[in-house]
Scaffold this active site. Structure first.
Site, PDB file in Angstrom:
ATOM      1  N   MET A  42       0.850  -1.192   0.000  1.00  0.00           N
ATOM      2  CA  MET A  42       0.000   0.000   0.000  1.00  0.00           C
ATOM      3  C   MET A  42       0.883   1.238   0.000  1.00  0.00           C
ATOM      4  SD  MET A  42      -2.978  -0.986   2.764  1.00  0.00           S
ATOM      5  CE  MET A  42      -1.776  -1.451   4.016  1.00  0.00           C
ATOM      6  N   GLN A  66       7.876  -4.864  -4.104  1.00  0.00           N
ATOM      7  CA  GLN A  66       7.004  -4.751  -5.271  1.00  0.00           C
ATOM      8  C   GLN A  66       7.477  -3.613  -6.162  1.00  0.00           C
ATOM      9  OE1 GLN A  66       2.866  -3.057  -5.514  1.00  0.00           O
ATOM     10  NE2 GLN A  66       2.316  -5.184  -5.952  1.00  0.00           N
ATOM     11  N   CYS A 101      -2.711  -2.723  -9.953  1.00  0.00           N
ATOM     12  CA  CYS A 101      -3.120  -1.373  -9.570  1.00  0.00           C
ATOM     13  C   CYS A 101      -3.974  -0.732 -10.667  1.00  0.00           C
ATOM     14  CB  CYS A 101      -1.898  -0.505  -9.300  1.00  0.00           C
ATOM     15  SG  CYS A 101      -2.326   1.199  -8.861  1.00  0.00           S
ATOM     16  N   LYS A 144       1.468  -9.942  -8.812  1.00  0.00           N
ATOM     17  CA  LYS A 144       0.195  -9.594  -8.177  1.00  0.00           C
ATOM     18  C   LYS A 144      -0.733  -9.036  -9.251  1.00  0.00           C
ATOM     19  CE  LYS A 144      -1.879  -7.213  -4.217  1.00  0.00           C
ATOM     20  NZ  LYS A 144      -3.030  -6.610  -4.893  1.00  0.00           N
ATOM     21  N   ASN A 159      -6.493 -12.151  -2.427  1.00  0.00           N
ATOM     22  CA  ASN A 159      -6.519 -10.779  -1.934  1.00  0.00           C
ATOM     23  C   ASN A 159      -7.889 -10.167  -2.232  1.00  0.00           C
ATOM     24  OD1 ASN A 159      -5.230  -7.636  -3.075  1.00  0.00           O
ATOM     25  ND2 ASN A 159      -5.611  -8.194  -0.969  1.00  0.00           N
ATOM     26  N   GLY A 160      -8.376  -9.329  -1.290  1.00  0.00           N
ATOM     27  CA  GLY A 160      -9.606  -8.591  -1.545  1.00  0.00           C
ATOM     28  C   GLY A 160     -10.721  -8.935  -0.569  1.00  0.00           C
ATOM     29  N   GLY A 161     -11.114  -7.945   0.251  1.00  0.00           N
ATOM     30  CA  GLY A 161     -12.309  -8.088   1.068  1.00  0.00           C
ATOM     31  C   GLY A 161     -12.142  -8.785   2.402  1.00  0.00           C
ATOM     32  N   GLY A 219      -4.671  -5.848   3.421  1.00  0.00           N
ATOM     33  CA  GLY A 219      -4.042  -4.530   3.432  1.00  0.00           C
ATOM     34  C   GLY A 219      -4.674  -3.564   4.402  1.00  0.00           C
TER      35      GLY A 219
END
Length: 491
Positions: free
Chosen positions: A54, A136, A172, A214, A302-304, A327
């Site tokens: 992030m 990253q 992204c 990613k 990843n996500g949620g 994150g």
């Protein structure tokens, strides 16, 4: 398209047995191969829980805090632009060559100045060191990727960093990245270029580090996103395109590890990164299919997901899933993951350096003092302080504690404006502890990991942790913080 993609997938899997992921890591250079195998083992063993990259959040200060909370969590840096590293590296090399015109290439690599490169690549200086951590990088130029990866190896030789792997950002959705920058999520529509970029990274680091990717589950480039249109879209077509991306990227034998954000990236509309994290629906089923259909690869979801309870539920729902990446929940309430090592990694809690948040502040203070001794407090103190600001999220008087920290963070700049210095003031570590002692109850400071987790889970089945994340997002938006906006712009 569906039939062609299905045939590709069948042929692809026939060529790649389950052990391909490890066998592809062995090459003729035994030293580099041995290093990469060791790094790969470290990467996979730490991947069950990851701190998501992030911008403006996962800097070395916050990563140090997370390491104090969890010995095992895999840390990701903020995204670093490959062109920034390449530009700085080339400038410093040119400067060195001007002063040393007879220098050989190996002398050049050892001799150029690295002062500014440390901004992008350095890690914490005090124990506990970062351990399992991934750098990253973002970009779309193979040459810049090569130089960036080579620079990472140069900095490792100088003991400035020691990353476990290098990750390519293909997820992204920010207009500045995927639009004007033509990288990030935009790369999902050019998997052949992604394969070339990962090959450049691999060659640049001389095969010493694993290269990972990613990504999202796709983009809306072929069919512009609408709620109804996406809802009615044939999921098999969507999955076939995702498989094509995975297969093409992996075809060079370098990438075997993917971190997948289970949403598409909407690039056809003026969506902000925040919109792209909320509006496109999560499709965990597509990631579950990848896990089942490609056992030779490792996948992180990843996500949620916001809590350890949700992590455990997803591992139970998806046998073979290697990891969960989180994150915003880490950024909003890092102490909510205090039991990560025991619950996710089944690690003996006696191995933890700190058992409560007072001990964490004491250890973090060593990092804070070392950073201010090495740098300019006027420039870096606010970043150091920012890392510990959410440590007491949701606690009584937590807001007073944060206000006290804000005053400490602004002190060097305030004194500078008055023509004064920090001479005579206590070290930053002492100021941090005083802020905690003055504003927080002893019971809160000394509450153990186990006690904190029991309190959290007893409150509506761990919903408190989720609510804190939502409140954190609302507060950040309401404050109009420039740092928050930068984070949104880079996903």
């Amino acid at each position: 398209y569906e039939v062609i993609s299905f045939q590709r997938s069948v042929l692809f899997r026939q060529k790649l047995p389950v052990q391909r992921a490890l066998s592809s890591l062995v090459d003729s250079d035994e030293i580099n191969s041995s290093t990469r195998l060791a790094k790969h083992k470290e990467l996979i063993s730490a991947s069950k829980l990851s701190l998501a990259p992030m911008m403006e959040y996962t800097d070395r200060h916050f990563r140090h805090l997370v390491r104090l909370v969890s010995n095992r969590t895999l840390l990701y840096t903020e995204m670093v632009a490959a062109n920034a590293i390449a530009h700085e590296r080339c400038s410093m090399e040119e400067e060195f060559r001007t002063s040393n015109p007879q220098a050989l290439n190996n002398e050049l690599r050892r001799g150029y100045t690295d002062t500014y490169l440390r901004r992008y690549l350095s890690q914490g200086r005090v124990s506990p060191l970062e351990g399992p951590s991934v750098l990253q990088i973002g970009g779309s130029d193979p040459e810049q990727m090569f130089i960036a990866a080579q620079t990472v190896c140069d900095m490792a030789e100088r003991n400035i960093c020691d990353y476990t792997a290098i990750n390519l950002n293909c997820g992204c959705p920010s207009p500045k990245v995927a639009g004007k920058g033509c990288f990030g999520a935009a790369l999902m529509d050019d998997p052949k270029l992604v394969s070339e970029l990962t090959k450049a990274i691999h060659d640049g680091c001389e095969g010493k580090l694993p290269v990972t990717v990613k990504c999202r589950i796709g983009t809306d480039v072929d069919i512009p996103f609408t709620h109804l249109g996406y809802r009615d879209m044939d999921e098999e077509i969507e999955y076939a395109k995702l498989c094509r991306f995975i297969e093409t990227v992996a075809s060079n034998g370098i990438v075997t590890d993917f971190q997948v954000h289970a949403r598409i990236a909407v690039l056809s509309k003026s969506f902000s990164p925040a919109d792209n994290r909320k509006i496109p629906p999560l499709k965990y089923d597509l990631v579950r299919k990848l896990v089942k259909d490609y056992p030779e690869f490792t996948f992180t979801l990843n996500g949620g997901i916001k809590t350890l309870v949700e992590c455990q539920q997803e591992f139970e729902a998806t046998p073979g899933l290697k990891g969960i990446m989180i994150g915003r929940a880490w950024a909003a309430n890092p102490w909510s993951f205090a039991m990560a090592d025991r619950l996710v990694y089944e690690t003996d809690p006696s191995s933890m350096m700190c058992n409560n948040r007072l001990e964490i502040l004491q250890e973090f203070g060593k990092h804070a003092d070392a950073e201010e001794e090495a740098g300019d407090p006027v420039k870096i103190r606010r970043f150091i302080i920012k890392a510990i600001t959410p440590l007491f999220a949701g606690e009584f008087n937590g807001k007073k504690y944060r206000i006290a920290l804000d005053e400490i963070a602004g002190l060097p700049k305030k004194l500078q404006s008055q023509g004064k210095t920090l001479k005579g003031y206590p070290p930053l570590s002492e100021l941090i502890l005083n802020a905690a002692y003055d504003n927080l109850q002893e019971e809160i400071l000394l509450r153990s990991r186990e006690e904190s987790y029991e309190m959290m889970t007893s409150q509506s089945g761990d919903k408190k942790g989720s609510n804190i994340v939502e409140q954190w997002q609302q507060n950040r938006k309401a404050s109009g913080s420039l740092q928050y906006e930068k984070m949104l712009q880079t996903g």
